[in-house]
Write a protein that holds these residues in place. Structure first.
Motif, PDB file in Angstrom:
ATOM      1  N   ILE A 195       0.348  -8.730  -5.532  1.00  0.00           N
ATOM      2  CA  ILE A 195       0.361  -7.757  -6.685  1.00  0.00           C
ATOM      3  C   ILE A 195       0.227  -8.375  -7.818  1.00  0.00           C
ATOM      4  O   ILE A 195      -0.431  -7.805  -8.668  1.00  0.00           O
ATOM      5  CB  ILE A 195       1.748  -7.041  -6.292  1.00  0.00           C
ATOM      6  N   ALA A 196       0.825  -9.372  -7.878  1.00  0.00           N
ATOM      7  CA  ALA A 196       0.717 -10.081  -9.269  1.00  0.00           C
ATOM      8  C   ALA A 196      -0.495 -10.502  -9.681  1.00  0.00           C
ATOM      9  O   ALA A 196      -0.946 -10.594 -10.937  1.00  0.00           O
ATOM     10  CB  ALA A 196       1.821 -11.497  -9.570  1.00  0.00           C
ATOM     11  N   SER A 197      -1.357 -10.764  -8.533  1.00  0.00           N
ATOM     12  CA  SER A 197      -2.821 -11.399  -8.969  1.00  0.00           C
ATOM     13  C   SER A 197      -3.755 -10.165  -8.908  1.00  0.00           C
ATOM     14  O   SER A 197      -4.799 -10.405  -8.910  1.00  0.00           O
ATOM     15  CB  SER A 197      -3.045 -12.263  -7.907  1.00  0.00           C
ATOM     16  N   ARG A 243       6.256  -1.141  -7.842  1.00  0.00           N
ATOM     17  CA  ARG A 243       6.339  -2.036  -6.675  1.00  0.00           C
ATOM     18  C   ARG A 243       6.676  -3.444  -6.837  1.00  0.00           C
ATOM     19  O   ARG A 243       7.579  -4.169  -6.167  1.00  0.00           O
ATOM     20  CB  ARG A 243       4.808  -2.003  -6.011  1.00  0.00           C
ATOM     21  N   GLU A 244       6.259  -3.939  -8.031  1.00  0.00           N
ATOM     22  CA  GLU A 244       6.573  -5.587  -8.463  1.00  0.00           C
ATOM     23  C   GLU A 244       8.133  -5.478  -8.611  1.00  0.00           C
ATOM     24  O   GLU A 244       8.611  -6.585  -8.433  1.00  0.00           O
ATOM     25  CB  GLU A 244       5.929  -5.812  -9.423  1.00  0.00           C
ATOM     26  N   VAL A 300       0.897  -1.104   0.063  1.00  0.00           N
ATOM     27  CA  VAL A 300       0.017   0.009   0.101  1.00  0.00           C
ATOM     28  C   VAL A 300       0.930   1.400  -0.155  1.00  0.00           C
ATOM     29  O   VAL A 300       0.299   2.260  -0.462  1.00  0.00           O
ATOM     30  CB  VAL A 300      -0.978  -0.092   1.181  1.00  0.00           C
ATOM     31  N   ALA A 301       2.122   1.127   0.591  1.00  0.00           N
ATOM     32  CA  ALA A 301       2.875   2.345   0.465  1.00  0.00           C
ATOM     33  C   ALA A 301       3.275   2.877  -0.733  1.00  0.00           C
ATOM     34  O   ALA A 301       3.714   1.971  -1.735  1.00  0.00           O
ATOM     35  CB  ALA A 301       3.872   2.143   1.699  1.00  0.00           C
ATOM     36  N   ASP A 302       3.604   3.992  -1.159  1.00  0.00           N
ATOM     37  CA  ASP A 302       4.268   4.693  -2.156  1.00  0.00           C
ATOM     38  C   ASP A 302       5.588   3.658  -2.574  1.00  0.00           C
ATOM     39  O   ASP A 302       6.417   3.623  -1.631  1.00  0.00           O
ATOM     40  CB  ASP A 302       4.612   6.079  -1.999  1.00  0.00           C
TER      41      ASP A 302
END
Length: 327
Positions: A304-306, A313-314, A274-276
């Motif tokens: 994230i991937a899903s 971020r990834e 959730v963080a920047d």
């Protein structure tokens, strides 16, 4: 030195008004003690009679002639005695009297229009000044009694006298005690104690709102306080580990590192998704070197991937998992 009651102490504090404006002195005393004639505050703020500096600061440097003039109409008055009287007020006066004395202090400082927070700062700064500067055995006893009395709970009572509801009063007290400014060091002793520790924990929700709205210096000031009771403030410290200010992030991450590995992971992992991403580098790097931290990074990457597209971020998480980031 004679023992004063609250009424006599207030009169000694305000005695510098007597030689130049006896009626104004009487009205000022009446206002502080009973709340009568509040318009005296406007008069003090606008007229600024001579010797008012001795009310704003009893240790102000003034001429011997002016000191003698006060003693002539208020027998026995001295600057040292005025300091002792001020300590008596802070040690004995009920919250309504303390609140009105605080308003008077802002008026004689030509700040009658100051908001509640700044009005309260002036009062608490004065308490801090007197407790930090007292000398001798009697002074030390006064300091101990004053510090024991001036808990954040009493301060909240004082602020409520300015018309604020409970939560808003607590927020003002927390901001004044936590923030860092040119005078904050002299009031630090009022929160660096068991009563201060308990107050911060008891009002954790309000504390979080106050701290996240502070500037970087204020947030770092909070982190100093949080170190006294880290387990109780872990959640807020972890939030600051992804703050917008790099120095705050660094301090918060260093503080989190004092916890057991599992506690560090539990505190920091929720921020991974959730963080920047621009604020996550230190946290990701840190978790990569903590037991179970890699698993937390992998879990965040899977989520994230899903889910939604979040390339930056990834990439950050993949680099950590591939060993390209080091703690």
């Amino acid at each position: 030195m004679r023992e004063l009651d609250t009424s006599d102490a207030v009169r000694d504090c305000l005695a510098p008004l007597r030689p130049v404006h006896a009626e104004l002195y009487d009205r000022a005393v009446g206002y502080v003690l009973d709340g009568a004639a509040p318009h005296v505050l406007h008069t003090l703020a606008t007229q600024q009679p001579l010797s008012v500096a001795l009310i704003a600061r009893p240790d102000a440097v003034v001429t011997e002639e002016r000191l003698d003039a006060v003693a002539a109409v208020h027998p026995g008055w001295t600057q040292d005695g005025a300091q002792a009287a001020r300590r008596t007020v802070y040690r004995t006066a009920p919250a309504p009297v303390l609140a009105r004395f605080g308003r008077l202090l802002t008026s004689v400082s030509q700040e009658d229009g100051a908001d509640v927070t700044e009005r309260f700062v002036r009062l608490v700064d004065d308490v801090g000044r007197l407790t930090a500067g007292a000398q001798g055995r009697r002074g030390r006893e006064d300091v101990e009694e004053t510090l024991a009395r001036w808990t954040p709970e009493l301060m909240s009572e004082v602020v409520r006298e300015y018309g604020l509801p409970d939560d808003a009063a607590v927020a003002v007290v927390l901001q004044v005690l936590v923030r860092r400014d040119r005078t904050s060091d002299q009031r630090r002793a009022l929160v660096l104690n068991a009563a201060g520790d308990a107050f911060l924990v008891r009002h954790a929700g309000i504390l979080a709102r106050v701290v996240t709205a502070l500037d970087a210096a204020g947030k770092r000031s909070f982190l100093d306080l949080a170190a006294r009771n880290l387990e109780a403030h872990t959640g807020l410290v972890a939030t600051l580990a992804v703050d917008k200010a790099p120095e705050v992030r660094a301090n918060a991450t260093d503080l989190i590192a004092r916890l057991a590995d599992g506690a560090q992971v539990r505190a920091l992992a929720p921020h991974l998704t959730v963080a920047d991403p621009d604020r996550l580098g230190a946290v990701v790097s840190h978790l990569a070197g903590v037991a179970d931290g890699v698993a937390a990074l992998g879990d965040a990457l899977a989520r994230i991937a899903s889910g939604r597209l979040d390339d930056e971020r990834e990439q950050l998480l993949r680099r950590a998992l591939d060993g390209e980031l080091s703690s």
